[in-house]
Design a protein around this motif. Structure first.
Motif, mmCIF file in Angstrom:
data_model
loop_
_atom_site.group_PDB
_atom_site.id
_atom_site.type_symbol
_atom_site.label_atom_id
_atom_site.label_comp_id
_atom_site.label_asym_id
_atom_site.label_seq_id
_atom_site.Cartn_x
_atom_site.Cartn_y
_atom_site.Cartn_z
ATOM 1 N N SER A 59 1.331 -1.035 0.266
ATOM 2 C CA SER A 59 0.049 0.129 0.113
ATOM 3 C C SER A 59 0.657 0.917 -0.238
ATOM 4 C CB SER A 59 -1.284 -0.160 1.342
ATOM 5 O OG SER A 59 -1.758 -0.683 1.368
ATOM 6 N N VAL A 60 0.271 2.428 -0.301
ATOM 7 C CA VAL A 60 1.011 3.426 -0.355
ATOM 8 C C VAL A 60 0.267 4.564 0.616
ATOM 9 C CG1 VAL A 60 1.614 5.918 -1.686
ATOM 10 C CG2 VAL A 60 1.713 3.420 -2.778
ATOM 11 N N VAL A 61 0.510 5.081 1.840
ATOM 12 C CA VAL A 61 0.819 5.898 2.560
ATOM 13 C C VAL A 61 0.357 7.916 2.648
ATOM 14 C CG1 VAL A 61 -0.142 4.760 4.167
ATOM 15 C CG2 VAL A 61 2.097 5.090 4.214
ATOM 16 N N ARG A 62 0.260 8.626 2.564
ATOM 17 C CA ARG A 62 0.693 10.225 2.405
ATOM 18 C C ARG A 62 -0.343 10.775 4.173
ATOM 19 N NH1 ARG A 62 0.939 11.718 -2.470
ATOM 20 N NH2 ARG A 62 0.218 11.279 -3.804
ATOM 21 N N THR A 63 1.924 10.797 4.495
ATOM 22 C CA THR A 63 2.300 11.887 5.149
ATOM 23 C C THR A 63 1.404 13.435 5.024
ATOM 24 O OG1 THR A 63 3.944 13.472 4.594
ATOM 25 C CG2 THR A 63 3.730 11.345 5.761
ATOM 26 N N THR A 64 0.938 13.811 6.443
ATOM 27 C CA THR A 64 0.240 15.255 6.675
ATOM 28 C C THR A 64 0.989 16.534 5.480
ATOM 29 O OG1 THR A 64 1.343 15.941 8.631
ATOM 30 C CG2 THR A 64 -0.802 15.332 8.763
ATOM 31 N N GLY A 65 1.935 15.966 5.229
ATOM 32 C CA GLY A 65 3.320 16.633 3.960
ATOM 33 C C GLY A 65 3.007 16.802 2.832
ATOM 34 N N ASN A 66 1.178 15.539 2.398
ATOM 35 C CA ASN A 66 1.225 14.685 1.607
ATOM 36 C C ASN A 66 2.264 14.493 1.042
ATOM 37 O OD1 ASN A 66 -0.458 15.157 -0.699
ATOM 38 N ND2 ASN A 66 0.120 16.624 -1.988
ATOM 39 N N VAL A 67 3.596 13.661 1.297
ATOM 40 C CA VAL A 67 4.434 12.588 0.462
ATOM 41 C C VAL A 67 3.837 11.551 1.084
ATOM 42 C CG1 VAL A 67 7.262 11.755 1.141
ATOM 43 C CG2 VAL A 67 6.371 14.592 1.675
ATOM 44 N N ALA A 68 4.188 10.634 -0.243
ATOM 45 C CA ALA A 68 4.123 9.193 0.055
ATOM 46 C C ALA A 68 4.589 8.282 -0.405
ATOM 47 C CB ALA A 68 2.944 9.148 -2.065
ATOM 48 N N TYR A 69 4.628 7.275 0.637
ATOM 49 C CA TYR A 69 5.571 6.435 1.040
ATOM 50 C C TYR A 69 4.696 4.690 1.175
ATOM 51 C CZ TYR A 69 8.047 10.317 4.317
ATOM 52 O OH TYR A 69 8.962 10.779 4.298
ATOM 53 N N LEU A 70 5.907 3.710 -0.079
ATOM 54 C CA LEU A 70 5.390 2.889 0.317
ATOM 55 C C LEU A 70 5.717 2.150 1.355
ATOM 56 C CD1 LEU A 70 4.195 0.261 -1.991
ATOM 57 C CD2 LEU A 70 6.936 0.618 -3.079
ATOM 58 N N ALA A 71 4.377 0.958 1.367
ATOM 59 C CA ALA A 71 4.678 0.160 3.011
ATOM 60 C C ALA A 71 4.841 -0.962 2.380
ATOM 61 C CB ALA A 71 3.156 0.775 3.870
ATOM 62 N N LEU A 72 6.126 -1.673 2.680
ATOM 63 C CA LEU A 72 6.373 -3.055 2.478
ATOM 64 C C LEU A 72 6.665 -4.130 3.688
ATOM 65 C CD1 LEU A 72 7.990 -3.203 -1.141
ATOM 66 C CD2 LEU A 72 5.649 -4.109 -0.517
ATOM 67 N N ARG A 73 6.225 -5.465 4.047
ATOM 68 C CA ARG A 73 6.818 -6.079 4.573
ATOM 69 C C ARG A 73 8.742 -5.673 4.617
ATOM 70 N NH1 ARG A 73 2.263 -8.701 5.061
ATOM 71 N NH2 ARG A 73 1.579 -8.512 6.918
ATOM 72 N N PRO A 74 10.048 -5.618 5.621
ATOM 73 C CA PRO A 74 10.620 -5.321 5.155
ATOM 74 C C PRO A 74 11.217 -7.233 5.048
ATOM 75 C CG PRO A 74 10.847 -5.367 7.731
ATOM 76 C CD PRO A 74 9.346 -5.288 7.249
ATOM 77 N N LEU A 75 12.214 -7.830 4.372
ATOM 78 C CA LEU A 75 12.693 -8.817 3.665
ATOM 79 C C LEU A 75 14.321 -8.842 4.681
ATOM 80 C CD1 LEU A 75 13.158 -8.346 0.082
ATOM 81 C CD2 LEU A 75 11.571 -9.158 1.006
ATOM 82 N N LEU A 76 14.412 -10.369 4.636
ATOM 83 C CA LEU A 76 15.272 -10.360 5.936
ATOM 84 C C LEU A 76 16.857 -9.618 5.423
ATOM 85 C CD1 LEU A 76 16.466 -12.225 7.796
ATOM 86 C CD2 LEU A 76 16.725 -14.289 6.990
#
Length: 300
Positions: A59-76
């Motif tokens: 999923s992609v989330v946006r901060t209150t500053g309207n910056v997009a971050y891609l969310a994934l589980r970290p690989l080992l």
């Protein structure tokens, strides 16, 4: 049939307690643990953890500053590079080589000396599975505690195949019928007699050392003990590539030398290793050397 330890944490929607790795538009990573009611803060704004809880991975989330971050589980490999450290970690490039060339298989009985921060332990445990056995030895109690916390954080609790002993391997090793031995320590040659008694015929000894001096002494000690085949030694380097349209070139930076790896296989009891056919270079051994090549390689 129950899932292998840690498998449930690697799939499905994000849950409370999951680790999340955010990637910003510049490719920088930020890792945190999901907690209900908490907020993630950056200099580019914040967003609530609840926005990710229940959302699918990727999923992609946006901060209150309207910056997009891609969310994934970290690989080992991501996890071991970001986890708290006591000692230096075994880099993923070397852990991958160990898993491949030490032939770590599901159900294997493995002994590890030098736990450090638990990086290699995590890779080994995931490879051997719940039906295997990993007995890790660490001299320093503080390192062992950090490694224990890191491993349990990754798998979500204790791993049923793991036993951790604080102490020297050569003084405490009681395991028998061991398939693989991994030595990540300053003086692996000190443990050769002990591990040769623990390894099954055909079992693999793998050592990870930092310097050419350690590498040379380990190889010569393996030859002298006489119950292993001729060891193989190597190192690996990784160079990423930049690809942007017609601009295809190697990156300016690379992961160079981190350590040397060597492997050797345990011979059957009472068997002498075949004589080496390759003649050592003149002067390769000093005048005071009395090991297996003391004759300068004559007849080999």
């Amino acid at each position: 049939m129950s899932e292998p330890t840690g498998a449930a944490r690697r799939r499905g929607p994000f849950k409370v307690g999951d680790q999340v790795q955010l990637t910003d538009p510049k490719g920088r990573h930020y890792t945190f643990t999901l907690e209900a009611g908490k907020n993630f803060h950056t200099h580019k704004g914040s967003f609530p953890h609840d926005e990710l809880i229940g959302a699918p991975e990727g999923s992609v989330v946006r901060t209150t500053g309207n910056v997009a971050y891609l969310a994934l589980r970290p690989l080992l490999p991501d996890y071991v590079l970001s986890m708290p450290r006591g000692a230096a970690v075994v880099y993923p490039k070397d852990a991958g080589q160990i898993l491949a060339f030490a032939d770590i298989f599901p159900g294997a009985r493995v002994v590890e000396a030098g736990v450090g921060s638990g990086s290699l332990s995590s890779f080994l445990l995931r490879a051997i599975g719940d039906q295997g056995m990993l007995h890790s030895y660490e001299r320093r109690e503080d390192f062992a505690e950090i490694a224990k916390q890191n491993v349990e954080r990754y798998f979500g609790g204790e791993h049923p195949a793991w036993q951790l002993t604080v102490g020297d391997l050569q003084d405490n090793l009681s395991d028998t019928d061991v398939d693989r031995v991994i030595l990540d320590m300053l003086a692996p040659w000190e443990c050769l007699e002990a591990v040769s008694k623990a390894l099954v015929p055909g079992g693999i000894l793998c050592a990870y050392v930092a310097t050419t001096t350690q590498l040379a002494r380990t190889v010569e000690s393996i030859r002298e003990i006489g119950c292993f085949n001729e060891p193989t030694a190597w190192e690996t380097m990784i160079r990423n590539w930049h690809i942007e349209g017609l601009a295809v070139r190697p990156d300016h930076r690379m992961i160079g030398h981190t350590g040397f790896l060597l492997t050797a296989r345990r011979l059957a009891d009472g068997v002498e290793p075949p004589m080496r056919r390759r003649r050592p270079a003149k002067g390769a051994y000093g005048d005071d050397y009395a090991g297996p090549n003391a004759d300068g390689g004559a007849g080999r």
